[in-house]
Scaffold this motif. Sequence first.
Motif, PDB file in Angstrom:
ATOM      1  N   ILE A  51       0.831  -1.205   0.000  1.00  0.00           N
ATOM      2  CA  ILE A  51       0.000   0.000   0.000  1.00  0.00           C
ATOM      3  C   ILE A  51       0.865   1.253   0.000  1.00  0.00           C
ATOM      4  N   TRP A  52       1.960   1.254   0.779  1.00  0.00           N
ATOM      5  CA  TRP A  52       2.854   2.418   0.795  1.00  0.00           C
ATOM      6  C   TRP A  52       3.493   2.667  -0.580  1.00  0.00           C
ATOM      7  N   VAL A  53       3.893   1.608  -1.262  1.00  0.00           N
ATOM      8  CA  VAL A  53       4.495   1.774  -2.591  1.00  0.00           C
ATOM      9  C   VAL A  53       3.488   2.394  -3.562  1.00  0.00           C
ATOM     10  N   VAL A  54       2.260   1.909  -3.540  1.00  0.00           N
ATOM     11  CA  VAL A  54       1.242   2.445  -4.441  1.00  0.00           C
ATOM     12  C   VAL A  54       0.898   3.890  -4.068  1.00  0.00           C
ATOM     13  N   ALA A  55       0.917   4.230  -2.788  1.00  0.00           N
ATOM     14  CA  ALA A  55       0.690   5.619  -2.375  1.00  0.00           C
ATOM     15  C   ALA A  55       1.759   6.544  -2.970  1.00  0.00           C
ATOM     16  N   ALA A  56       3.021   6.096  -2.945  1.00  0.00           N
ATOM     17  CA  ALA A  56       4.103   6.913  -3.512  1.00  0.00           C
ATOM     18  C   ALA A  56       3.937   7.088  -5.016  1.00  0.00           C
ATOM     19  N   LEU A  57       3.570   6.026  -5.721  1.00  0.00           N
ATOM     20  CA  LEU A  57       3.342   6.126  -7.161  1.00  0.00           C
ATOM     21  C   LEU A  57       2.187   7.087  -7.476  1.00  0.00           C
ATOM     22  N   THR A  58       1.154   7.073  -6.651  1.00  0.00           N
ATOM     23  CA  THR A  58       0.006   7.949  -6.878  1.00  0.00           C
ATOM     24  C   THR A  58       0.404   9.408  -6.696  1.00  0.00           C
ATOM     25  N   ALA A  59       1.189   9.703  -5.664  1.00  0.00           N
ATOM     26  CA  ALA A  59       1.667  11.074  -5.467  1.00  0.00           C
ATOM     27  C   ALA A  59       2.529  11.526  -6.642  1.00  0.00           C
ATOM     28  N   ALA A  60       3.406  10.651  -7.137  1.00  0.00           N
ATOM     29  CA  ALA A  60       4.258  10.998  -8.275  1.00  0.00           C
ATOM     30  C   ALA A  60       3.434  11.279  -9.525  1.00  0.00           C
ATOM     31  N   SER A  61       2.357  10.522  -9.730  1.00  0.00           N
ATOM     32  CA  SER A  61       1.490  10.749 -10.884  1.00  0.00           C
ATOM     33  C   SER A  61       0.838  12.124 -10.831  1.00  0.00           C
ATOM     34  N   GLY A  62       0.402  12.529  -9.645  1.00  0.00           N
ATOM     35  CA  GLY A  62      -0.169  13.859  -9.499  1.00  0.00           C
ATOM     36  C   GLY A  62       0.829  14.950  -9.839  1.00  0.00           C
ATOM     37  N   LEU A  63       2.084  14.744  -9.493  1.00  0.00           N
ATOM     38  CA  LEU A  63       3.121  15.722  -9.841  1.00  0.00           C
ATOM     39  C   LEU A  63       3.332  15.807 -11.349  1.00  0.00           C
ATOM     40  N   VAL A  64       3.265  14.677 -12.035  1.00  0.00           N
ATOM     41  CA  VAL A  64       3.379  14.687 -13.497  1.00  0.00           C
ATOM     42  C   VAL A  64       2.281  15.548 -14.112  1.00  0.00           C
ATOM     43  N   VAL A  65       1.049  15.395 -13.637  1.00  0.00           N
ATOM     44  CA  VAL A  65      -0.060  16.207 -14.138  1.00  0.00           C
ATOM     45  C   VAL A  65       0.199  17.683 -13.871  1.00  0.00           C
ATOM     46  N   ALA A  66       0.647  18.014 -12.654  1.00  0.00           N
ATOM     47  CA  ALA A  66       0.886  19.410 -12.290  1.00  0.00           C
ATOM     48  C   ALA A  66       1.946  20.055 -13.171  1.00  0.00           C
ATOM     49  N   VAL A  67       2.965  19.283 -13.562  1.00  0.00           N
ATOM     50  CA  VAL A  67       4.078  19.843 -14.332  1.00  0.00           C
ATOM     51  C   VAL A  67       3.803  19.824 -15.829  1.00  0.00           C
ATOM     52  N   ARG A  68       3.220  18.755 -16.351  1.00  0.00           N
ATOM     53  CA  ARG A  68       3.172  18.552 -17.803  1.00  0.00           C
ATOM     54  C   ARG A  68       1.845  18.937 -18.438  1.00  0.00           C
ATOM     55  N   MET A  69       0.755  18.762 -17.754  1.00  0.00           N
ATOM     56  CA  MET A  69      -0.560  18.965 -18.362  1.00  0.00           C
ATOM     57  C   MET A  69      -0.907  20.456 -18.427  1.00  0.00           C
ATOM     58  N   TYR A  70      -1.529  20.878 -19.507  1.00  0.00           N
ATOM     59  CA  TYR A  70      -2.080  22.234 -19.593  1.00  0.00           C
ATOM     60  C   TYR A  70      -3.583  22.159 -19.361  1.00  0.00           C
ATOM     61  N   GLU A  71      -4.195  23.303 -19.133  1.00  0.00           N
ATOM     62  CA  GLU A  71      -5.640  23.338 -18.938  1.00  0.00           C
ATOM     63  C   GLU A  71      -6.349  23.085 -20.264  1.00  0.00           C
ATOM     64  N   THR A  72      -7.299  22.150 -20.263  1.00  0.00           N
ATOM     65  CA  THR A  72      -7.948  21.747 -21.513  1.00  0.00           C
ATOM     66  C   THR A  72      -9.344  22.298 -21.699  1.00  0.00           C
ATOM     67  N   HIS A  73      -9.981  22.786 -20.629  1.00  0.00           N
ATOM     68  CA  HIS A  73     -11.382  23.201 -20.776  1.00  0.00           C
ATOM     69  C   HIS A  73     -11.485  24.433 -21.656  1.00  0.00           C
ATOM     70  N   PRO A  74     -12.442  24.475 -22.605  1.00  0.00           N
ATOM     71  CA  PRO A  74     -12.535  25.588 -23.551  1.00  0.00           C
ATOM     72  C   PRO A  74     -12.671  26.951 -22.893  1.00  0.00           C
ATOM     73  N   ARG A  75     -13.396  27.069 -21.790  1.00  0.00           N
ATOM     74  CA  ARG A  75     -13.595  28.384 -21.167  1.00  0.00           C
ATOM     75  C   ARG A  75     -12.308  28.988 -20.652  1.00  0.00           C
ATOM     76  N   ALA A  76     -11.307  28.137 -20.389  1.00  0.00           N
ATOM     77  CA  ALA A  76     -10.066  28.635 -19.812  1.00  0.00           C
ATOM     78  C   ALA A  76      -9.167  29.312 -20.832  1.00  0.00           C
ATOM     79  N   HIS A  77      -9.438  29.128 -22.128  1.00  0.00           N
ATOM     80  CA  HIS A  77      -8.493  29.677 -23.101  1.00  0.00           C
ATOM     81  C   HIS A  77      -9.119  30.455 -24.239  1.00  0.00           C
ATOM     82  N   ARG A  78     -10.455  30.475 -24.363  1.00  0.00           N
ATOM     83  CA  ARG A  78     -11.020  31.251 -25.460  1.00  0.00           C
ATOM     84  C   ARG A  78     -12.497  31.481 -25.269  1.00  0.00           C
ATOM     85  N   GLN A  79     -13.009  32.450 -25.997  1.00  0.00           N
ATOM     86  CA  GLN A  79     -14.420  32.608 -26.246  1.00  0.00           C
ATOM     87  C   GLN A  79     -14.686  32.130 -27.665  1.00  0.00           C
TER      88      GLN A  79
END
Length: 459
Positions: A408-436
């Motif tokens: 369980i501890w190993v999977v918890a660490a992997l889950t935290a690392a995945s969240g960091l990947v999203v925070a660093v690499r992903m951009y906002e995708t929702h249409p309202r956030a970037h245009r009218q």
Amino acid sequence: MSGTNAPDSTDAARTEGAPAIRLGLRQNAAQFGLLVAVNALVGGMLGQERTVLPLLGEREFGLKAYTAGLSFILVFGLAKAATNYFAGTMADRYGRKPVLVAGWLVAVPVPLMLIWAPSWAWVIVANVLLGISQGLTWSTTVVMKIDLVGPARRGLAMGLNEAAGYGAVAVTALLTGYLAQSYGLRPAPFLLGIAFAALGLGLSTLVVRETRDHARLEAASHVARDDGLHDHLHAELGNRAVFTQTSFREPALSSASQAGLVNNLNDGLAWGLFPILFAGAGLSVGRIGVLAAVYPAVWGVGQLLTGALSDRWGRKWLIAGGMGLQAVALGLVALGDSFTVWASAAALLGLGTSAVYPTLLASIGDVAHPAWRARAVGVYRLWRDGGFAAGALLAGIIADAVGVRAAIWVVAALTAASGLVVAVRMYETHPRAHRQPRTRTPDAESTQSVTSEQEAHHG
């Protein structure tokens, strides 16, 4: 014929006698509600196993090694992941409804095999069929709801879809726990699955309608982003390009794919090892059923809020924050040793998952062009449900080597690392956030309509 110069499509529908096609939740409320009910039945088929099957393997079939006990999740995850990919391709080629009906046909023998299984091998085969069925049915209900609602309410649509599915998982897990407590591990808990399969097949065959033309309507009126970020993602992408973009190259799509994989990796851990951990602490089957239900119950209900919030706040930070919350919850499970602590951790895990699950699907719908969106959803779900197999294998090996809590501890660490990947690499995708919108586009409350014959001219 262009979208702006076309004659009034409602008049055309009356003149030609063809049914009008409209995008929007309100305009398609009856079919959308029906698909919500169908997906609840899909979730019920999964929920029949959540409490009972890990205990069945240990108590009736004498499985002692954690890796062997988790083998049913491994084959389920592999079968579902592979089927998700082909479900998207088949939905684009043959239509959504035939794929949905085929999925229910595959589901029919599953509860019967679990009831009559003379050996664990039967359980393995039943879970291969369950994985294929879930890949066909759940993937298709997702795509059909995205087809119906248009771009503006995708988050809400996915929240409703996933809430129905995982709410049913929770209710069924709770009911099967009490049935197993009162009447034994077999056959009573799996009688629910027989009823779910019969209802799902009947509704999908007789009442559900095809939605592929709704996707074609949206494709005809598709408006690109102002920032040009998706200029390379045009409508003519082939299957290999869709796979590559969704899996590795496109930052938002690939970030969502890895987050989905890790999310279901920790869900596979929860499914396979939590009941054994709780039983080892002396909890009754009934109380284990309650704990098995709390997690998907909070997950299901929470999505009613988080899906809609992602339409207002955006996708990225709900996903990253939800993954972090899951990691904290898993750590609490590893530290806990009482029903109260584990119930709190299960609720926290459900809350984190509710922030992630519908939002990931909505982000795929934001980025993928309507012409290949079903295939992108299939690729995303290939990776996401591959997490079941990865979680079963990883958790089983670690649990056999150093114990359940270490896994369980190993999977918890992997889950935290995945969240960091999203925070660093992903951009906002929702249409309202970037245009009218620069031109009129079909949204959730649009009254724009087009007949099937007119839509063929757009295509």
